[in-house]
Design a protein around this motif. Structure first.
Motif, PDB file in Angstrom:
ATOM      1  N   SER A  39      70.787  52.412  41.030  1.00 47.45           N
ATOM      2  CA  SER A  39      69.464  52.586  40.455  1.00 47.45           C
ATOM      3  C   SER A  39      68.541  52.813  41.650  1.00 47.45           C
ATOM      4  N   PHE A  40      67.847  53.916  41.654  1.00 45.99           N
ATOM      5  CA  PHE A  40      67.048  54.303  42.801  1.00 45.99           C
ATOM      6  C   PHE A  40      65.595  53.877  42.612  1.00 45.99           C
ATOM      7  N   SER A  41      64.866  53.734  43.698  1.00 47.36           N
ATOM      8  CA  SER A  41      63.481  53.266  43.610  1.00 47.36           C
ATOM      9  C   SER A  41      62.576  54.297  42.940  1.00 47.36           C
ATOM     10  N   THR A  42      62.830  55.574  43.167  1.00 48.08           N
ATOM     11  CA  THR A  42      62.058  56.644  42.534  1.00 48.08           C
ATOM     12  C   THR A  42      63.029  57.592  41.848  1.00 48.08           C
ATOM     13  N   GLU A  43      62.799  57.816  40.558  1.00 53.52           N
ATOM     14  CA  GLU A  43      63.666  58.696  39.779  1.00 53.52           C
ATOM     15  C   GLU A  43      62.810  59.733  39.066  1.00 53.52           C
ATOM     16  N   TYR A  44      63.406  60.887  38.818  1.00 53.13           N
ATOM     17  CA  TYR A  44      62.712  61.987  38.162  1.00 53.13           C
ATOM     18  C   TYR A  44      63.546  62.488  36.990  1.00 53.13           C
ATOM     19  N   ILE A  45      62.905  62.784  35.895  1.00 56.48           N
ATOM     20  CA  ILE A  45      63.557  63.470  34.790  1.00 56.48           C
ATOM     21  C   ILE A  45      62.558  64.473  34.235  1.00 56.48           C
ATOM     22  N   SER A 107      73.282  72.148  40.137  1.00 54.68           N
ATOM     23  CA  SER A 107      73.172  72.438  38.712  1.00 54.68           C
ATOM     24  C   SER A 107      74.500  72.204  38.016  1.00 54.68           C
ATOM     25  N   PHE A 108      74.400  71.925  36.726  1.00 54.65           N
ATOM     26  CA  PHE A 108      75.571  71.700  35.889  1.00 54.65           C
ATOM     27  C   PHE A 108      75.454  72.604  34.678  1.00 54.65           C
ATOM     28  N   GLY A 109      76.513  73.343  34.396  1.00 53.20           N
ATOM     29  CA  GLY A 109      76.447  74.333  33.333  1.00 53.20           C
ATOM     30  C   GLY A 109      75.655  75.523  33.834  1.00 53.20           C
ATOM     31  N   CYS A 110      74.941  76.142  32.930  1.00 56.01           N
ATOM     32  CA  CYS A 110      74.111  77.295  33.289  1.00 56.01           C
ATOM     33  C   CYS A 110      72.713  77.087  32.710  1.00 56.01           C
ATOM     34  N   PRO A 111      71.903  76.248  33.364  1.00 59.03           N
ATOM     35  CA  PRO A 111      70.578  75.950  32.829  1.00 59.03           C
ATOM     36  C   PRO A 111      69.726  77.201  32.678  1.00 59.03           C
ATOM     37  N   ASP A 112      69.146  77.341  31.525  1.00 57.81           N
ATOM     38  CA  ASP A 112      68.206  78.418  31.192  1.00 57.81           C
ATOM     39  C   ASP A 112      68.840  79.809  31.186  1.00 57.81           C
ATOM     40  N   CYS A 113      70.161  79.903  31.151  1.00 58.00           N
ATOM     41  CA  CYS A 113      70.806  81.219  31.107  1.00 58.00           C
ATOM     42  C   CYS A 113      70.568  81.918  29.777  1.00 58.00           C
ATOM     43  N   THR A 114      70.507  81.170  28.712  1.00 64.82           N
ATOM     44  CA  THR A 114      70.301  81.756  27.383  1.00 64.82           C
ATOM     45  C   THR A 114      68.874  81.528  26.907  1.00 64.82           C
ATOM     46  N   ASP A 115      67.949  81.385  27.848  1.00 65.07           N
ATOM     47  CA  ASP A 115      66.541  81.119  27.553  1.00 65.07           C
ATOM     48  C   ASP A 115      66.357  79.849  26.734  1.00 65.07           C
ATOM     49  N   GLY A 116      67.284  78.920  26.888  1.00 64.51           N
ATOM     50  CA  GLY A 116      67.175  77.648  26.176  1.00 64.51           C
ATOM     51  C   GLY A 116      66.594  76.545  27.029  1.00 64.51           C
ATOM     52  N   GLY A 117      66.248  76.860  28.252  1.00 63.67           N
ATOM     53  CA  GLY A 117      65.698  75.848  29.135  1.00 63.67           C
ATOM     54  C   GLY A 117      66.787  74.948  29.687  1.00 63.67           C
ATOM     55  N   GLY A 118      66.371  73.871  30.275  1.00 62.83           N
ATOM     56  CA  GLY A 118      67.309  72.925  30.847  1.00 62.83           C
ATOM     57  C   GLY A 118      66.616  71.628  31.176  1.00 62.83           C
ATOM     58  N   TYR A 119      67.396  70.675  31.618  1.00 69.37           N
ATOM     59  CA  TYR A 119      66.890  69.361  31.994  1.00 69.37           C
ATOM     60  C   TYR A 119      66.923  69.203  33.499  1.00 69.37           C
ATOM     61  N   VAL A 120      66.054  68.334  33.984  1.00 71.41           N
ATOM     62  CA  VAL A 120      65.989  68.014  35.406  1.00 71.41           C
ATOM     63  C   VAL A 120      66.246  66.518  35.558  1.00 71.41           C
ATOM     64  N   LEU A 121      67.059  66.166  36.527  1.00 70.60           N
ATOM     65  CA  LEU A 121      67.309  64.771  36.876  1.00 70.60           C
ATOM     66  C   LEU A 121      67.289  64.701  38.388  1.00 70.60           C
ATOM     67  N   GLY A 122      66.553  63.759  38.921  1.00 72.16           N
ATOM     68  CA  GLY A 122      66.482  63.643  40.367  1.00 72.16           C
ATOM     69  C   GLY A 122      66.157  62.228  40.790  1.00 72.16           C
ATOM     70  N   PHE A 123      66.246  61.996  42.076  1.00 68.47           N
ATOM     71  CA  PHE A 123      65.931  60.685  42.620  1.00 68.47           C
ATOM     72  C   PHE A 123      65.757  60.793  44.120  1.00 68.47           C
ATOM     73  N   LYS A 124      65.160  59.764  44.683  1.00 69.29           N
ATOM     74  CA  LYS A 124      65.058  59.659  46.135  1.00 69.29           C
ATOM     75  C   LYS A 124      66.084  58.655  46.590  1.00 69.29           C
ATOM     76  N   PHE A 125      66.908  59.075  47.519  1.00 67.92           N
ATOM     77  CA  PHE A 125      67.913  58.216  48.123  1.00 67.92           C
ATOM     78  C   PHE A 125      67.535  58.107  49.586  1.00 67.92           C
ATOM     79  N   PHE A 126      67.115  56.947  50.014  1.00 70.50           N
ATOM     80  CA  PHE A 126      66.471  56.727  51.297  1.00 70.50           C
ATOM     81  C   PHE A 126      65.239  57.617  51.346  1.00 70.50           C
ATOM     82  N   ILE A 128      65.488  61.077  51.262  1.00 69.40           N
ATOM     83  CA  ILE A 128      65.913  62.407  50.823  1.00 69.40           C
ATOM     84  C   ILE A 128      65.726  62.539  49.310  1.00 69.40           C
ATOM     85  N   HIS A 129      65.123  63.641  48.893  1.00 68.14           N
ATOM     86  CA  HIS A 129      64.917  63.917  47.474  1.00 68.14           C
ATOM     87  C   HIS A 129      66.070  64.783  46.955  1.00 68.14           C
ATOM     88  N   PHE A 130      66.749  64.308  45.918  1.00 63.76           N
ATOM     89  CA  PHE A 130      67.832  65.050  45.273  1.00 63.76           C
ATOM     90  C   PHE A 130      67.355  65.469  43.890  1.00 63.76           C
TER      91      PHE A 130
END
Length: 167
Positions: A39-45, A107-126, A128-130
């Motif tokens: 569980s990271f201190s800063t997470e993004y979705i 990326s996982f799958g093909c986000p937004d390839c069919t104009d369906g959009g996609g989800y974002v998931l991220g976090f800071k580890f030390f 570094i922003h992932f």
């Protein structure tokens, strides 16, 4: 009685191991890293739509223990939203597998390839922003259900946002 020092030798050379042993050790290591979750201190979705005609094109939520930041970007800059909500948001945080850090494509799958959009998931580890983009129906084998977790958190955040705007 007992084990003498000479009978226990844990030194081994990688190049002297058989190929089967090396493969087995690598598989065990990958499996172990898939089980370790942080569980990271800063997470993004959030979610995004690459070709949005009208309305929200991108929504990103930054989650910390005591703060929720909401950034909604639309085609009309006048309707963009930046909101910071203070409170206890520990229940919105998620545990991401350590193996996720090994994904160099981001990326996982093909986000937004069919104009369906996609989800974002991220976090800071030390320091570094992932950040990772997910097709709406794709999750890595070691993080099964990632898109459902993102959808659930977005739904909860939208409920928090609605309760903040309607006192």
């Amino acid at each position: 009685m007992g084990i003498s020092e000479e009978s226990v030798n844990l030194n081994f050379k990688w190049h002297k191991l058989s190929k089967k042993t090396k493969v087995f050790l690598i598989i065990c290591l990958v499996f172990a890293f898939s089980l370790i979750r942080f569980s990271f201190s800063t997470e993004y979705i959030g979610y995004f739509a690459g070709e949005c005609g009208q309305g929200m094109c991108r929504s990103e939520y930054k989650i910390t223990s005591d703060e929720l930041t909401i950034d909604d970007t639309s085609t009309d800059p006048a309707t963009n939203v930046h909101k910071v909500i203070k409170g206890n948001f520990e229940d919105l945080k998620f545990n991401a597998p350590l193996l996720l850090l090994s994904n160099i494509w981001g990326s996982f799958g093909c986000p937004d390839c069919t104009d369906g959009g996609g989800y974002v998931l991220g976090f800071k580890f030390f320091w570094i922003h992932f950040s990772f983009e997910f097709d709406r129906d794709s999750s890595p084998w070691y993080y099964n259900g990632a898109t459902e977790i993102i959808r659930d958190r977005i739904k909860k955040i939208e409920q928090i946002e609605a309760s903040q705007s309607n006192p």
